[in-house]
Write a protein that holds these residues in place. Structure first.
Motif, short mmCIF file in Angstrom:
data_model
loop_
_atom_site.label_atom_id
_atom_site.label_comp_id
_atom_site.label_asym_id
_atom_site.label_seq_id
_atom_site.Cartn_x
_atom_site.Cartn_y
_atom_site.Cartn_z
N ALA A 42 38.11 53.55 50.47
CA ALA A 42 38.62 52.43 51.27
C ALA A 42 40.13 52.24 51.09
O ALA A 42 40.79 51.61 51.92
N ARG A 43 40.69 52.81 50.03
CA ARG A 43 42.15 52.73 49.85
C ARG A 43 42.86 53.54 50.92
O ARG A 43 44.02 53.31 51.24
N SER A 102 40.87 52.22 56.05
CA SER A 102 40.67 50.77 56.04
C SER A 102 39.55 50.34 57.00
O SER A 102 39.13 49.20 56.97
N ARG A 110 41.08 46.44 50.02
CA ARG A 110 41.71 46.54 51.34
C ARG A 110 42.10 45.15 51.83
O ARG A 110 41.48 44.14 51.46
N GLU A 111 43.12 45.11 52.68
CA GLU A 111 43.54 43.85 53.29
C GLU A 111 42.43 43.41 54.24
O GLU A 111 41.86 44.26 54.93
#
Ligand code: NAD
Ligand SMILES: O=C(O)C1=N[C@H](C(=O)O)CCC1
Length: 266
Positions: A143-144, A147, A178-179
């Protein structure tokens, strides 16, 4: 050798039976009792289909904990009963290993406070399978770089809770790296309600329930021109038992609540 004295709640369940066999076959565990909905006063060995273990069955958790004085309660029941059992065990100063899923955030907070107050261990493990823990860890790693992600969890059709504990835990782990993001078209509309699944911090979670399945999950990642799929399958409930064994041993040496085996397995 000082054996760990264990009580199993839900002994006739799909997981409970496996746990009884684990207790019987593990040298440093001693099964001192079981908590069932029925069979009060019987021995485990008296119940058809259960392994030959002499320990008594109780229908009342208070009587069970008072009479058997276990070190650890292993709960494999239902969300409502599991949360009640875990609170009761902690209130008696009995450590808990909880495989039961479907607990709310409020339940986890309350149990964390109780464990801390008592200074005893409690492990709540949405998934005991080692491969499932790796799937969650790999997904967090992926997930880095990706996204956009959707989770599809697939289980047998006797399952009470949706999304699964594993699905929720996976979304929580991903959302830590994640944002927050709204995925899909900004103006997308569900023509049939639920089509895009449940949402956790913008991550869509889809639950499949079918006979024949046990426990499976796919984590799908997409970015421009490529996709990545991370999948785990449990084909039987024995796949969960090395995790249960690890938790029973670990919970004896901790003094607070741990939610998720990823915090135990490096
Ligand atoms: N953490 C994991 O790796 C993992 C793996 C499989 C299942 N689970 C979870 O474990 C739980 C059990 O799953 P299962 O497939 O064995 O379910 P199951 O329905 O086969 O078993 C549940 C058992 O709980 C018993 N029960 C209900 N009320 C009770 C009470 N008051 N006292 C004592 N026993 C009671 C039922 O009689 C039943 O035998 C579920 O919450 C499931 O989601 C977790
Ligand atoms: O059979 C079940 O029920 C399972 N539930 C866990 C979950 O909710 O994540 C995982 C393993 C099987």
């Amino acid at each position: 050798m000082n054996k760990v004295k264990v009580v199993v709640a839900g002994p006739r369940g799909r997981m409970g039976i496996e746990a009884l066999h684990l207790m019987k076959n593990t040298e440093n565990f001693e099964l001192v009792g079981a908590i069932d909905r029925v069979n009060e006063g019987k021995k485990i060995s008296d119940v058809e289909g259960l392994p030959a273990i002499d320990a008594p069955i109780y229908t009342d958790i208070h009587t069970c904990l008072t009479e058997t004085k276990p070190d650890v309660l292993v709960d494999l029941t239902t969300p409502e009963i599991g949360r009640l059992h875990t609170k009761t065990a902690l209130s008696y100063g009995v450590r808990a290993v909880v495989g039961t899923t479907g607990f709310s955030e409020e339940d986890l907070t309350e149990l964390k406070e109780m464990a801390e107050e008592k200074g005893i261990g409690c492990i709540i493990a949405p998934n005991f399978a080692i491969g499932a823990i790796l799937m969650m860890k790999f997904s967090q790693m992926a997930a880095r770089y990706f996204s956009d992600v959707e989770i599809i969890e697939l289980h047998h059709d006797r399952k009470l809770d949706a999304p699964s504990g594993t699905g929720i835990k996976t979304a929580e782990l991903i959302s830590k790296v994640r944002e927050p993001k709204k995925q899909g078209h900004p103006e997308e509309k569900e023509i049939i309600e639920g089509a895009r699944g449940a949402e956790f911090d913008g991550i869509h979670l889809h639950s499949v329930r079918l006979p024949g399945l046990i426990a499976h999950q796919e984590v799908l990642f997409g970015r421009d021109g490529e996709s990545l799929k991370i999948r785990h399958d449990s084909y039987n409930r024995a796949s969960f038992m090395s995790g249960v064994e690890l938790c029973v041993n670990t919970v004896m040496n901790i003094d607070s609540l741990v939610y998720g085996l990823e915090n135990i397995i490096e």
